[in-house]
Each structure stands twice: as C-alpha cells, then as structure tokens.
Design a protein around this motif. Structure first.
Motif, mmCIF file in Angstrom:
data_model
loop_
_atom_site.group_PDB
_atom_site.id
_atom_site.type_symbol
_atom_site.label_atom_id
_atom_site.label_comp_id
_atom_site.label_asym_id
_atom_site.label_seq_id
_atom_site.Cartn_x
_atom_site.Cartn_y
_atom_site.Cartn_z
ATOM 1 N N LYS A 1 -0.847 5.261 -5.327
ATOM 2 C CA LYS A 1 -1.966 6.176 -5.396
ATOM 3 C C LYS A 1 -3.237 5.439 -4.964
ATOM 4 C CE LYS A 1 -4.274 9.345 -8.507
ATOM 5 N NZ LYS A 1 -4.396 9.845 -9.851
ATOM 6 N N ASP A 2 -4.068 6.108 -4.199
ATOM 7 C CA ASP A 2 -5.347 5.575 -3.711
ATOM 8 C C ASP A 2 -5.188 4.379 -2.786
ATOM 9 O OD1 ASP A 2 -6.694 7.528 -5.207
ATOM 10 O OD2 ASP A 2 -6.745 6.244 -6.971
ATOM 11 N N HIS A 3 -4.042 4.215 -2.162
ATOM 12 C CA HIS A 3 -3.821 3.168 -1.166
ATOM 13 C C HIS A 3 -3.314 3.833 0.101
ATOM 14 C CE1 HIS A 3 -3.943 0.598 -4.683
ATOM 15 N NE2 HIS A 3 -4.037 -0.443 -3.890
ATOM 16 N N SER B 1 0.806 -1.219 0.000
ATOM 17 C CA SER B 1 0.000 0.000 0.000
ATOM 18 C C SER B 1 0.840 1.269 0.000
ATOM 19 C CB SER B 1 -0.930 0.011 1.215
ATOM 20 O OG SER B 1 -1.918 -0.974 1.067
ATOM 21 N N THR C 1 -6.722 0.747 3.281
ATOM 22 C CA THR C 1 -6.544 -0.378 2.362
ATOM 23 C C THR C 1 -5.847 -1.536 3.065
ATOM 24 O OG1 THR C 1 -6.278 1.223 0.574
ATOM 25 C CG2 THR C 1 -5.653 -1.033 0.088
#
Length: 75
Positions: A32-34, A28, A38
């Motif tokens: 990006k977007d983690h 993670s 997550t």
C-alpha cells in the motif's frame, strides 16, 4: 461470493506478510502507498549515493513485458 472470498484471503495473506517482515524494505510491489514513483526515488537515491562515494553504477532495465501486445478478450 468468490470475489468476497478472494478479498478476505488477500487481506489475510497481506497481513501475514507484513507481520512476518517477508518483503524487503525496498520492495514496492504489493504494498500500500508504494508504486513506480517510490522505486524511482529509491533507485535515484542509490545512484546519487554511489556517485558521491566515487563508485561506478550500472542500471539494467528489462522492458520485455512493456512492449508485449495487449490481448483483449471479448465475451
């Protein structure tokens, strides 16, 4: 100028890492977007699957960096 160069190098390194699948799917950090959410979902899912399969689960956490004193530098 150095900040611009830093962003360009970062983008190129990140693109190389993604294109060559260097990071594990469950990684993670640096994605990006983690984030922590997550990771928590992934770990929780692994624990539930292991429990359903009748397996024992141990979770070891390292909080050593979480409680280090914050050092502020003043110019």
């Amino acid at each position: 100028m150095s900040k611009i160069l830093e962003k360009i190098v970062k983008a190129q390194i990140y693109q190389y890492i993604v294109e060559n699948n260097i990071l594990l799917p469950c990684q993670s950090g640096f994605r990006k977007d983690h984030g922590t959410a997550t990771v928590l979902v992934h770990v929780s899912d692994d624990i539930i699957i292991a429990y359903d399969d009748g397996k024992a689960t141990a979770l070891l956490l390292d909080y050593s960096k979480a409680f280090e004193p914050l050092i502020l530098k003043y110019c």
